[in-house]
Write an enzyme that holds these catalytic residues in place. Structure first.
Site, PDB file in Angstrom:
ATOM      1  N   HIS A   1      -8.718  -2.865  21.156  1.00 20.46           N
ATOM      2  CA  HIS A   1      -7.855  -1.802  20.640  1.00 20.46           C
ATOM      3  C   HIS A   1      -6.377  -1.989  20.973  1.00 20.46           C
ATOM      4  O   HIS A   1      -5.516  -1.855  20.120  1.00 20.46           O
ATOM      5  CB  HIS A   1      -8.324  -0.435  21.153  1.00 20.46           C
ATOM      6  CG  HIS A   1      -9.604   0.028  20.512  1.00 20.46           C
ATOM      7  ND1 HIS A   1     -10.783  -0.649  20.643  1.00 20.46           N
ATOM      8  CD2 HIS A   1      -9.871   1.085  19.713  1.00 20.46           C
ATOM      9  CE1 HIS A   1     -11.730  -0.026  19.964  1.00 20.46           C
ATOM     10  NE2 HIS A   1     -11.196   1.034  19.386  1.00 20.46           N
TER      11      HIS A   1
ATOM     12  N   TYR B   1       3.084   1.155   5.624  1.00 14.93           N
ATOM     13  CA  TYR B   1       3.268   0.722   4.238  1.00 14.93           C
ATOM     14  C   TYR B   1       4.359   1.513   3.548  1.00 14.93           C
ATOM     15  O   TYR B   1       4.853   2.510   4.071  1.00 14.93           O
ATOM     16  CB  TYR B   1       1.943   0.809   3.469  1.00 14.93           C
ATOM     17  CG  TYR B   1       1.560   2.206   3.007  1.00 14.93           C
ATOM     18  CD1 TYR B   1       1.142   3.183   3.903  1.00 14.93           C
ATOM     19  CD2 TYR B   1       1.639   2.548   1.662  1.00 14.93           C
ATOM     20  CE1 TYR B   1       0.799   4.457   3.472  1.00 14.93           C
ATOM     21  CE2 TYR B   1       1.292   3.823   1.219  1.00 14.93           C
ATOM     22  CZ  TYR B   1       0.874   4.771   2.122  1.00 14.93           C
ATOM     23  OH  TYR B   1       0.546   6.025   1.699  1.00 14.93           O
TER      24      TYR B   1
ATOM     25  N   GLU C   1       1.436  19.495   2.680  1.00 20.59           N
ATOM     26  CA  GLU C   1       1.821  18.599   1.580  1.00 20.59           C
ATOM     27  C   GLU C   1       0.565  18.216   0.821  1.00 20.59           C
ATOM     28  O   GLU C   1      -0.528  18.699   1.124  1.00 20.59           O
ATOM     29  CB  GLU C   1       2.530  17.352   2.135  1.00 20.59           C
ATOM     30  CG  GLU C   1       1.649  16.522   3.055  1.00 20.59           C
ATOM     31  CD  GLU C   1       2.339  15.258   3.582  1.00 20.59           C
ATOM     32  OE1 GLU C   1       3.347  14.813   3.010  1.00 20.59           O
ATOM     33  OE2 GLU C   1       1.829  14.704   4.577  1.00 20.59           O
TER      34      GLU C   1
ATOM     35  N   ARG D   1      12.767   4.032   5.984  1.00 25.06           N
ATOM     36  CA  ARG D   1      11.554   4.712   6.444  1.00 25.06           C
ATOM     37  C   ARG D   1      10.521   3.705   6.949  1.00 25.06           C
ATOM     38  O   ARG D   1       9.835   3.969   7.946  1.00 25.06           O
ATOM     39  CB  ARG D   1      10.963   5.565   5.308  1.00 25.06           C
ATOM     40  CG  ARG D   1       9.757   6.384   5.766  1.00 25.06           C
ATOM     41  CD  ARG D   1       9.276   7.340   4.709  1.00 25.06           C
ATOM     42  NE  ARG D   1       8.779   6.640   3.525  1.00 25.06           N
ATOM     43  CZ  ARG D   1       8.397   7.247   2.409  1.00 25.06           C
ATOM     44  NH1 ARG D   1       8.450   8.560   2.316  1.00 25.06           N
ATOM     45  NH2 ARG D   1       7.959   6.542   1.379  1.00 25.06           N
TER      46      ARG D   1
ATOM     47  N   ARG E   1     -10.912  -8.700  18.259  1.00 26.34           N
ATOM     48  CA  ARG E   1     -10.926  -7.236  18.185  1.00 26.34           C
ATOM     49  C   ARG E   1     -10.896  -6.573  19.559  1.00 26.34           C
ATOM     50  O   ARG E   1     -11.837  -6.676  20.337  1.00 26.34           O
ATOM     51  CB  ARG E   1     -12.160  -6.751  17.405  1.00 26.34           C
ATOM     52  CG  ARG E   1     -12.129  -5.240  17.164  1.00 26.34           C
ATOM     53  CD  ARG E   1     -13.345  -4.740  16.406  1.00 26.34           C
ATOM     54  NE  ARG E   1     -13.264  -3.288  16.198  1.00 26.34           N
ATOM     55  CZ  ARG E   1     -13.581  -2.385  17.128  1.00 26.34           C
ATOM     56  NH1 ARG E   1     -14.018  -2.770  18.305  1.00 26.34           N
ATOM     57  NH2 ARG E   1     -13.473  -1.090  16.859  1.00 26.34           N
TER      58      ARG E   1
ATOM     59  N   LYS F   1       4.320   6.593   7.934  1.00 25.14           N
ATOM     60  CA  LYS F   1       3.612   6.157   6.711  1.00 25.14           C
ATOM     61  C   LYS F   1       2.652   5.043   7.088  1.00 25.14           C
ATOM     62  O   LYS F   1       2.921   3.855   6.889  1.00 25.14           O
ATOM     63  CB  LYS F   1       4.608   5.726   5.621  1.00 25.14           C
ATOM     64  CG  LYS F   1       3.995   5.745   4.230  1.00 25.14           C
ATOM     65  CD  LYS F   1       5.046   5.775   3.155  1.00 25.14           C
ATOM     66  CE  LYS F   1       4.497   5.593   1.759  1.00 25.14           C
ATOM     67  NZ  LYS F   1       3.607   6.656   1.285  1.00 25.14           N
TER      68      LYS F   1
ATOM     69  N   LEU G   1       4.908  13.794   5.542  1.00 26.21           N
ATOM     70  CA  LEU G   1       5.677  12.573   5.357  1.00 26.21           C
ATOM     71  C   LEU G   1       7.057  12.967   4.820  1.00 26.21           C
ATOM     72  O   LEU G   1       7.146  13.748   3.880  1.00 26.21           O
ATOM     73  CB  LEU G   1       4.977  11.659   4.340  1.00 26.21           C
ATOM     74  CG  LEU G   1       5.690  10.317   4.175  1.00 26.21           C
ATOM     75  CD1 LEU G   1       5.357   9.391   5.330  1.00 26.21           C
ATOM     76  CD2 LEU G   1       5.334   9.662   2.854  1.00 26.21           C
TER      77      LEU G   1
HETATM   78  N1  PDD Z   1       2.610   8.434  -1.372  1.00 29.99           N
HETATM   79  N2  PDD Z   1       3.227  12.710   1.268  1.00 29.99           N
HETATM   80  C1  PDD Z   1       2.281  11.763   1.373  1.00 29.99           C
HETATM   81  C2  PDD Z   1       1.110  11.991   2.262  1.00 29.99           C
HETATM   82  C3  PDD Z   1       2.424  10.553   0.650  1.00 29.99           C
HETATM   83  O1  PDD Z   1       1.498   9.594   0.764  1.00 29.99           O
HETATM   84  C4  PDD Z   1       3.547  10.379  -0.203  1.00 29.99           C
HETATM   85  C5  PDD Z   1       3.761   9.104  -0.975  1.00 29.99           C
HETATM   86  C6  PDD Z   1       4.484  11.410  -0.291  1.00 29.99           C
HETATM   87  C7  PDD Z   1       5.717  11.304  -1.151  1.00 29.99           C
HETATM   88  O2  PDD Z   1       6.620  10.380  -0.602  1.00 29.99           O
HETATM   89  P1  PDD Z   1       7.618   9.538  -1.495  1.00 29.99           P
HETATM   90  O3  PDD Z   1       8.430  10.513  -2.270  1.00 29.99           O
HETATM   91  O4  PDD Z   1       8.409   8.784  -0.522  1.00 29.99           O
HETATM   92  O5  PDD Z   1       6.780   8.676  -2.396  1.00 29.99           O
HETATM   93  C8  PDD Z   1       4.304  12.556   0.470  1.00 29.99           C
HETATM   94  C9  PDD Z   1       2.699   7.115  -1.944  1.00 29.99           C
HETATM   95  C10 PDD Z   1       3.390   7.087  -3.252  1.00 29.99           C
HETATM   96  C11 PDD Z   1       1.315   6.492  -1.972  1.00 29.99           C
HETATM   97  O6  PDD Z   1       0.659   6.540  -0.935  1.00 29.99           O
HETATM   98  O7  PDD Z   1       0.907   5.957  -2.996  1.00 29.99           O
END
Ligand code: PDD
Length: 283
Positions: A102, A34, A180, A53, A100, A147, A204
């Site tokens: 895996h 996503y 993070e 990304r 379903r 992501k 991320l």
């Molecule tokens: N989240 N780290 C994680 C685990 C994240 O889910 C996100 C973003 C970031 C920051 O990434 P960016 O600057 O590209 O938004 C760092 C989004 C906004 C979300 O899941 O809603």
């Protein structure tokens, strides 16, 4: 203000009308990736970076069959159809629905969902006065650079923060290093330099993090890629997190510790101003 509008495999419809199969692999396995993009003044900010990304995430999980040109056209078409101004674009691509099992289905059609919703800023006050955060063990998997919608570790972390009345949960590993936040990247300021975790599979690679690195360079603020440590927080003069919806978010309290004098510091303020200027220039 417009209602949220979705685009499902190219077809625009109200978000509340969207139906997915219970056999969708995103639903059953989290077999999906996503993106979240901020729309300022009707225009998606840093869209090329976000879609790059997204492509990388798809490649990492070997998800094929979604065309980035279609996705761009659908994002813009949906923003325009709803006449959105300040909004959020959510994009999710799953490995489609199949009985379903895996391993990947043989001939799958990815399910391509986009929606646009008006942006409601829950963080305006914290961005001004500084946020409080808590630390929590990083129980996530070894590919946090993807992501993916497998966000259970992030969800549980964010819930710890919510129950503590905090804006964000910051993950720490067994060796004491901080990676993070549950939905943000983390930065400290030490001796005038910004310190943030290096790009690796532990974080991320945030699009806002990348922008901050460019803004810091333009402002001649040194930026060092190194892990912050949970037992060295008292050596930091400032702390902040960044993300698409958080932007540059000062942190003034972490667990029981106050950072600096408990107010957003000068480096964070300069980056917030530079971020606002970057948005103005984009518009
Ligand atoms: N989240 N780290 C994680 C685990 C994240 O889910 C996100 C973003 C970031 C920051 O990434 P960016 O600057 O590209 O938004 C760092 C989004 C906004 C979300 O899941 O809603």
């Amino acid at each position: 203000m417009s209602q949220a509008l979705a685009n499902v495999n190219g077809e625009i419809q109200p978000l509340e009308d969207v139906r997915i199969s219970v056999l969708d692999r995103g639903f059953l396995f989290g077999d999906a990736v996503y993106e979240v993009i901020r729309v300022y003044g009707g225009k998606p900010f840093l869209i090329d970076e976000h879609l790059r990304r997204l492509s990388q995430s798809m490649e990492s999980i070997r998800l094929e069959g979604a065309d980035m040109r279609d996705i761009i056209a659908r994002i813009n078409g949906t923003i325009n159809a709803g006449e959105f101004q300040e909004a959020i674009v959510y994009i999710q691509i799953t490995r489609g629905s199949a009985p379903r099992k895996h391993a990947f289905p043989e001939n799958y059609q990815p399910f391509q969902l986009i929606w646009v919703q008006p942006f409601q800023d829950a963080y305006a006050d914290a961005r001004q006065n500084g946020a409080s955060v808590v630390t929590t063990p990083d129980i996530r998997w070894h590919r946090c650079d993807i992501k993916s919608t497998n966000l259970l570790g992030n969800v549980l972390g964010a819930q710890v923060a919510a129950e503590a009345g905090c804006m964000e949960a910051i993950f720490y590993r067994e060796d004491g290093t901080l990676t993070e936040g549950s939905h943000t990247n983390l930065f400290g300021v030490r001796d005038g330099a910004i310190v943030t975790a290096p790009r690796s599979n532990a974080i991320l690679p945030g699009i806002t993090r990348e922008l901050i690195s460019r803004l810091a360079e333009q402002a001649a603020i040194p930026m060092i890629e190194d892990y912050l440590r949970r037992d060295e927080l008292s050596t930091l003069s400032e702390l902040f997190v960044s993300g698409t919806t958080s932007e540059v978010m000062p942190v003034v309290r972490i667990d029981d510790q106050t950072i600096g004098d408990g107010k957003p510091g000068p480096v964070t303020r300069r980056l917030q101003e530079a971020y606002a200027k970057a948005v103005q220039e984009f518009l």
